[in-house]
Design an enzyme around this catalytic site. Structure first.
Site, PDB file in Angstrom:
ATOM      1  N   LYS A 136       9.947   4.868 -22.307  1.00 34.02           N
ATOM      2  CA  LYS A 136       9.764   5.965 -21.047  1.00 34.02           C
ATOM      3  C   LYS A 136       8.614   6.406 -21.366  1.00 34.02           C
ATOM      4  O   LYS A 136       7.402   6.768 -22.488  1.00 34.02           O
ATOM      5  CB  LYS A 136      10.980   7.682 -21.578  1.00 34.02           C
ATOM      6  CG  LYS A 136      10.600   8.531 -20.217  1.00 34.02           C
ATOM      7  CD  LYS A 136      11.906   7.174 -19.667  1.00 34.02           C
ATOM      8  CE  LYS A 136      12.305   8.069 -17.848  1.00 34.02           C
ATOM      9  NZ  LYS A 136      13.500   7.207 -17.912  1.00 34.02           N
ATOM     10  N   ASP A 176      10.739   7.131 -12.578  1.00 38.91           N
ATOM     11  CA  ASP A 176      12.072   7.577 -12.549  1.00 38.91           C
ATOM     12  C   ASP A 176      11.656   8.945 -11.085  1.00 38.91           C
ATOM     13  O   ASP A 176      10.713   8.857  -9.932  1.00 38.91           O
ATOM     14  CB  ASP A 176      11.560   8.295 -13.370  1.00 38.91           C
ATOM     15  CG  ASP A 176      12.970   9.112 -14.212  1.00 38.91           C
ATOM     16  OD1 ASP A 176      14.402   8.923 -15.161  1.00 38.91           O
ATOM     17  OD2 ASP A 176      12.764  10.984 -14.732  1.00 38.91           O
TER      18      ASP A 176
HETATM   19  P1  NDP Z   1      13.328  11.339  -7.408  1.00 37.43           P
HETATM   20  O1  NDP Z   1      12.032  12.255  -7.970  1.00 37.43           O
HETATM   21  O2  NDP Z   1      13.326  10.880  -6.075  1.00 37.43           O
HETATM   22  O3  NDP Z   1      14.026  12.814  -7.497  1.00 37.43           O
HETATM   23  C1  NDP Z   1      14.623  14.049  -7.862  1.00 37.43           C
HETATM   24  C2  NDP Z   1      15.839  15.089  -7.265  1.00 37.43           C
HETATM   25  O4  NDP Z   1      14.953  15.952  -7.967  1.00 37.43           O
HETATM   26  C3  NDP Z   1      14.906  15.669  -5.946  1.00 37.43           C
HETATM   27  O5  NDP Z   1      15.233  16.220  -5.487  1.00 37.43           O
HETATM   28  C4  NDP Z   1      13.872  16.499  -7.027  1.00 37.43           C
HETATM   29  O6  NDP Z   1      13.744  18.058  -6.484  1.00 37.43           O
HETATM   30  C5  NDP Z   1      15.235  17.004  -7.864  1.00 37.43           C
HETATM   31  N1  NDP Z   1      14.911  17.649  -9.063  1.00 37.43           N
HETATM   32  C6  NDP Z   1      14.496  17.165  -9.474  1.00 37.43           C
HETATM   33  N2  NDP Z   1      13.359  18.490 -10.785  1.00 37.43           N
HETATM   34  C7  NDP Z   1      14.731  19.090 -10.981  1.00 37.43           C
HETATM   35  C8  NDP Z   1      14.407  20.419 -11.237  1.00 37.43           C
HETATM   36  N3  NDP Z   1      13.432  21.005 -12.111  1.00 37.43           N
HETATM   37  N4  NDP Z   1      15.796  21.340 -10.788  1.00 37.43           N
HETATM   38  C9  NDP Z   1      16.237  20.901  -9.945  1.00 37.43           C
HETATM   39  N5  NDP Z   1      15.959  19.794  -8.820  1.00 37.43           N
HETATM   40  C10 NDP Z   1      15.139  19.305  -9.888  1.00 37.43           C
HETATM   41  O7  NDP Z   1      13.691  11.059  -9.076  1.00 37.43           O
HETATM   42  P2  NDP Z   1      14.963   9.803  -8.947  1.00 37.43           P
HETATM   43  O8  NDP Z   1      15.914  10.127  -8.158  1.00 37.43           O
HETATM   44  O9  NDP Z   1      14.555   8.723  -9.404  1.00 37.43           O
HETATM   45  O10 NDP Z   1      15.627  10.566 -10.529  1.00 37.43           O
HETATM   46  C11 NDP Z   1      16.954  11.218 -10.761  1.00 37.43           C
HETATM   47  C12 NDP Z   1      18.032  11.775 -11.696  1.00 37.43           C
HETATM   48  O11 NDP Z   1      18.177  10.303 -11.778  1.00 37.43           O
HETATM   49  C13 NDP Z   1      16.771  11.567 -12.733  1.00 37.43           C
HETATM   50  O12 NDP Z   1      17.732  12.816 -13.972  1.00 37.43           O
HETATM   51  C14 NDP Z   1      16.023  10.065 -13.394  1.00 37.43           C
HETATM   52  O13 NDP Z   1      15.452  10.512 -14.542  1.00 37.43           O
HETATM   53  C15 NDP Z   1      17.509   9.624 -13.260  1.00 37.43           C
HETATM   54  N6  NDP Z   1      17.442   7.962 -13.728  1.00 37.43           N
HETATM   55  C16 NDP Z   1      16.775   7.810 -12.038  1.00 37.43           C
HETATM   56  C17 NDP Z   1      16.888   6.508 -11.792  1.00 37.43           C
HETATM   57  C18 NDP Z   1      16.042   5.098 -10.962  1.00 37.43           C
HETATM   58  O14 NDP Z   1      16.211   4.171 -11.323  1.00 37.43           O
HETATM   59  N7  NDP Z   1      15.208   6.205 -10.258  1.00 37.43           N
HETATM   60  C19 NDP Z   1      17.666   5.415 -12.793  1.00 37.43           C
HETATM   61  C20 NDP Z   1      18.424   5.961 -13.805  1.00 37.43           C
HETATM   62  C21 NDP Z   1      18.599   7.541 -13.838  1.00 37.43           C
HETATM   63  P3  NDP Z   1      12.136  18.408  -5.446  1.00 37.43           P
HETATM   64  O15 NDP Z   1      12.497  17.392  -4.845  1.00 37.43           O
HETATM   65  O16 NDP Z   1      12.485  20.098  -5.519  1.00 37.43           O
HETATM   66  O17 NDP Z   1      12.031  18.213  -7.112  1.00 37.43           O
HETATM   67  O1  2IT Z   2      16.222   6.265 -16.398  1.00 35.58           O
HETATM   68  C1  2IT Z   2      15.595   4.996 -16.477  1.00 35.58           C
HETATM   69  O2  2IT Z   2      17.394   4.117 -16.732  1.00 35.58           O
HETATM   70  C2  2IT Z   2      15.730   4.921 -14.918  1.00 35.58           C
HETATM   71  N1  2IT Z   2      14.501   5.445 -14.721  1.00 35.58           N
HETATM   72  C3  2IT Z   2      14.778   3.306 -14.652  1.00 35.58           C
HETATM   73  C4  2IT Z   2      14.733   2.265 -16.077  1.00 35.58           C
HETATM   74  C5  2IT Z   2      13.611   1.393 -15.135  1.00 35.58           C
HETATM   75  O3  2IT Z   2      12.916   0.478 -16.022  1.00 35.58           O
HETATM   76  O4  2IT Z   2      14.324   0.906 -14.860  1.00 35.58           O
END
Ligand code: NDP
Ligand code: 2IT
Length: 455
Positions: A136, A176
């Protein structure tokens, strides 16, 4: 996992010593302690009658990253001011494949958060059954309020150091929090320029330059596929269920979309300023508007209420809204023990974690004690990295698969992960998915490490 009372006592003492050592060696890293603790709670009792793993100190070795890279990232903002951020890549474990995992750009990013995410990624990637190690990275750069030019200059500067540490057979980053299609474009462009090679070293790429269909949707879709598998064990389904979703980014958006497609009703979404509650349900048209708001206009979720009505709850999280199914999809520790009690008291039957470690250790305890269906992140959100793995395969073969082909493989992978959890987590008539995911993810990596000798 049935062990005797004496073995349980010995495991408790071992766990205490192990965690004390880990905390001493990794001072001031609470998120990393939490992620390791959640795994060790299950792995230590599992190791009681498995001397080979214990003597080879596999758990101790798995909780120490292979290496941590930290670097300075300088860039110039639109006012010609020099800005300095810190960049990181935690290459956690490559026993079963090249390091693989996302990059997070958020003001809260620090070593503790990236080590927790890298550690989780090792188990998650193992569960996918694809040959991927765990890593990561990211930066404390805050993309909020930055112009496209500023984001581009930051990404180029970040990659100017990172590029020497990654490669298609070494380490393959992806997105992420704060790293979506725009950032991946800038990062991959700079990588390609510096390396003078077109390879699949980053996943989540645009469809015109090596990206895979369904990668954008994969984490959210997979999270709901996993929920459907869990419900299936109780002869139930998503159809007609009231669902609470947190977040409004990539994972939340496609979780909401799949819930809609399967006939569920999405009542809430959120961002870091609060949550919106729409008792009529966030339908397809409203979700399309949220996607445009978040992905293009980069606005705040509160604007939803001006457009469609409902309520905005400033500074609050959505767990007090009564629901059947809950999907935490924003960030770590966004659901604590009290929130978990409220969810259960209101009749929630299932929690499927789209975000990484959204539930605190207390909350996980409440879910397990109350025997609701609880899908932990490393199982429930593995669909994203799984389709990243499929993107790597397509890049290596120099071809691209159809939407249907990728979606079918994603569904198959989520079903496999569910079966692995059932295999290692069944206790009487209850499936402990936390234990199932931890033990199932551990074995493959541990066996590879044993085969390599002392490394
Ligand atoms: P994005 O940046 O697209 O969205 C993040 C969302 O979470 C936004 O709505 C943001 O609000 C909110 N957020 C972020 N930080 C905070 C905080 N400290 N408190 C409250 N709300 C918060 O990210 P993703 O959707 O990609 O990721 C969301 C989660 O999913 C994370 O935990 C990530 O690690 C996990 N994840 C992502 C994957 C992927 O493929 N993208 C895969 C597996 C897991 P705001 O806009 O106000 O910051
Ligand atoms: O937390 C996760 O699994 C991710 N943000 C996706 C990682 C990836 O390599 O697609």
């Amino acid at each position: 996992m049935a062990i005797s009372k004496a073995q349980q006592a010995s495991a408790d003492a071992y766990l205490e010593r192990f965690m004390a050592g880990l905390k001493r060696r990794n001072e001031g890293q609470p998120e990393f302690h939490q992620a390791v603790h959640e795994v060790a709670r299950d792995i230590v009792p599992f190791l009681e009658d498995k001397k080979v793993y214990k003597e080879a100190r596999i758990l101790q070795r798995m909780s120490e990253p292979d290496r941590v890279i930290m670097f300075r990232v300088c860039w110039t903002d639109d006012n010609n001011q020099v800005r300095v951020n810190r960049g990181y890549r935690v290459q956690f474990n490559n026993s079963i494949g090249a390091y693989k995992g996302g990059l997070r750009f958020h003001k809260s990013v620090n070593l503790s958060i990236l080590k927790f995410l890298g550690f989780e990624q090792v188990f998650k990637n193992s569960l996918t059954t694809l040959p991927m190690g765990g890593g990561k990275g990211g930066s404390d750069f805050n993309p909020q309020g930055k112009s496209n030019g500023e984001v581009m200059r930051f990404c180029q500067s970040f990659m100017s150091e990172l590029f020497r540490h990654i490669g298609p057979n070494t380490d393959v980053p992806a997105g992420d929090i704060g790293v979506g299609a725009r950032e991946i474009g800038y990062l991959f462009g700079q990588y390609k320029r510096l390396q003078n090679e077109f390879t699949g070293t980053i996943t989540g790429k645009g469809l015109g330059f090596g990206g895979s269909l369904i990668r954008t949707e994969a984490t959210g879709y997979g999270c709901v596929y996993f929920a459907r598998e869990m419900l299936g064990t109780r002869s139930d389904d998503v159809k007609g269920k009231n669902c609470v979703v947190s977040g409004s980014g990539n994972v939340a958006q496609y979780t909401a979309k799949k819930v809609q497609q399967l006939g569920g009703k999405v009542l809430t979404m959120s961002d870091s300023s609060g949550f919106i509650h729409d008792p009529d349900g966030i339908n397809e048209e409203k979700l399309a508007w949220v996607m445009d708001l978040k992905n293009n206009r980069r606005g705040r979720i509160s604007e939803y209420v001006d457009k469609f009505g409902g309520e905005f709850h400033e500074g609050k999280r959505p767990w007090s809204v009564p629901c059947d199914l809950a999907f935490p999809c924003a960030t770590q520790n966004e659901l604590d023990g009290d929130d978990a009690k409220v969810l259960v008291a209101n009749g929630c039957q299932l929690v499927s974690e789209g975000a990484n470690m959204p539930s605190t250790l207390d909350a996980v305890g409440v879910f397990i004690d109350s025997k609701i269906l609880f899908g932990p992140a490393k199982a429930a959100n593995a669909g994203g990295v799984a389709v990243s793995g499929l993107e790597q395969t397509q890049n290596a073969m120099r071809l691209s698969w159809s939407r249907e082909q990728v979606d079918e493989q994603l569904l198959e992978i989520m079903k496999n992960i569910h079966s692995t959890c059932v295999e290692h987590g069944t206790e009487g008539d209850f499936i402990n998915y936390v234990q199932g995911a931890n033990v199932g993810g551990f074995i493959k990596v541990a066996d590879a490490m044993l085969a390599y000798g002392v490394l």
